[in-house]
Design a protein around this motif. Sequence first.
Motif, short mmCIF file in Angstrom:
data_model
loop_
_atom_site.label_atom_id
_atom_site.label_comp_id
_atom_site.label_asym_id
_atom_site.label_seq_id
_atom_site.Cartn_x
_atom_site.Cartn_y
_atom_site.Cartn_z
N LYS A 82 0.12 27.14 -26.63
CA LYS A 82 0.14 27.46 -25.20
C LYS A 82 1.05 26.48 -24.47
O LYS A 82 1.19 25.34 -24.87
N LEU A 83 1.61 26.96 -23.37
CA LEU A 83 2.41 26.11 -22.49
C LEU A 83 1.61 25.79 -21.23
O LEU A 83 0.89 26.63 -20.71
N ILE A 84 1.76 24.57 -20.78
CA ILE A 84 1.18 24.13 -19.52
C ILE A 84 2.34 23.89 -18.56
O ILE A 84 3.30 23.21 -18.90
N TYR A 85 2.25 24.46 -17.37
CA TYR A 85 3.29 24.30 -16.35
C TYR A 85 2.85 23.24 -15.35
O TYR A 85 1.68 23.14 -15.00
N SER A 86 3.81 22.45 -14.90
CA SER A 86 3.55 21.40 -13.92
C SER A 86 4.64 21.40 -12.86
O SER A 86 5.79 21.71 -13.15
N LEU A 87 4.24 21.02 -11.67
CA LEU A 87 5.23 20.82 -10.62
C LEU A 87 5.98 19.52 -10.87
O LEU A 87 5.38 18.52 -11.28
N THR A 88 7.26 19.52 -10.63
CA THR A 88 8.05 18.30 -10.69
C THR A 88 7.96 17.62 -9.32
O THR A 88 7.47 18.23 -8.36
N PRO A 89 8.45 16.40 -9.20
CA PRO A 89 8.50 15.79 -7.85
C PRO A 89 9.24 16.69 -6.85
O PRO A 89 8.85 16.80 -5.69
N LYS A 90 10.30 17.35 -7.30
CA LYS A 90 11.04 18.28 -6.44
C LYS A 90 10.13 19.43 -6.00
O LYS A 90 10.16 19.85 -4.84
N GLY A 91 9.31 19.93 -6.91
CA GLY A 91 8.37 21.00 -6.57
C GLY A 91 7.28 20.53 -5.64
O GLY A 91 6.90 21.24 -4.69
N ILE A 92 6.76 19.33 -5.88
CA ILE A 92 5.71 18.78 -5.03
C ILE A 92 6.23 18.57 -3.60
O ILE A 92 5.49 18.72 -2.64
N ASP A 93 7.52 18.28 -3.49
CA ASP A 93 8.11 18.11 -2.16
C ASP A 93 8.10 19.39 -1.34
O ASP A 93 8.39 19.36 -0.13
N LEU A 94 7.74 20.51 -1.95
CA LEU A 94 7.61 21.76 -1.20
C LEU A 94 6.26 21.89 -0.50
O LEU A 94 6.05 22.83 0.26
N ALA A 95 5.34 20.96 -0.72
CA ALA A 95 4.01 21.04 -0.10
C ALA A 95 4.09 21.18 1.42
O ALA A 95 3.41 22.05 2.00
N PRO A 96 4.89 20.38 2.12
CA PRO A 96 4.95 20.55 3.58
C PRO A 96 5.54 21.92 3.99
O PRO A 96 5.12 22.50 4.98
N VAL A 97 6.47 22.42 3.20
CA VAL A 97 7.09 23.72 3.49
C VAL A 97 6.06 24.83 3.37
O VAL A 97 5.91 25.67 4.27
N LEU A 98 5.31 24.84 2.26
CA LEU A 98 4.30 25.87 2.07
C LEU A 98 3.18 25.74 3.11
O LEU A 98 2.67 26.75 3.61
N THR A 99 2.83 24.52 3.46
CA THR A 99 1.82 24.31 4.49
C THR A 99 2.27 24.92 5.82
O THR A 99 1.52 25.64 6.47
N GLU A 100 3.50 24.66 6.20
CA GLU A 100 4.02 25.22 7.45
C GLU A 100 4.10 26.74 7.39
O GLU A 100 3.83 27.41 8.39
N MET A 101 4.42 27.29 6.23
CA MET A 101 4.48 28.75 6.10
C MET A 101 3.08 29.36 6.27
O MET A 101 2.92 30.40 6.91
N VAL A 102 2.08 28.72 5.69
CA VAL A 102 0.69 29.20 5.84
C VAL A 102 0.29 29.14 7.31
O VAL A 102 -0.28 30.10 7.85
N LEU A 103 0.58 28.03 7.96
CA LEU A 103 0.21 27.89 9.37
C LEU A 103 0.95 28.88 10.26
O LEU A 103 0.39 29.43 11.21
N TRP A 104 2.21 29.13 9.94
CA TRP A 104 2.98 30.11 10.69
C TRP A 104 2.35 31.50 10.54
O TRP A 104 2.15 32.22 11.52
#
Length: 164
Positions: A82-104
């Motif tokens: 099996k493969l396990i997927y993980s966010l990279t630091p670049k992916g984790i940096d999307l947290a504020p973007v996704l948060t703002e999209m949810v709030l919008w």
Amino acid sequence: MPRKNPSPKRRSGCPLNASVEVLGDRWSLLIIRDMMLRGFRTYKEFLGSYEGIATNILADRLQKLIAHGIITNGPDPSDGRKLIYSLTPKGIDLAPVLTEMVLWAAAHEDAGNQALVRQMQKDKDKFISAIRQRWADTTRTAGCNLPRKLKPSPGIRRVGPVSA
């Protein structure tokens, strides 16, 4: 400062265009959402998400996110098949973007999961910090080669049976 990937051929030099070319389809953002908020890490978990992504689309989007350095994958220490997927630091940096999209969306559309929205609205910085901390903890544990199930964010509800 993190090294940037060499620029592929883009329609323009606009930073927003670059973002759209990497994340502009609905499935990529939903995969990242499931990783950040629901703690999904396996192909099977992504397939169980309630939007119902097709297997060929899921495989394609996971590969694209890997190619863009948003996520990475590796063998599951408990089952090397099996493969396990993980966010990279670049992916984790999307947290504020996704948060703002949810709030919008919560402000302008008929959206569900109001518990999550209230949590984000109450203290957005704390919410984003918690996401970063969970992934930092997971990365450290993975470095020790121990399997670690990432817990979903508080206020996130799983729909349907999902098993690893």
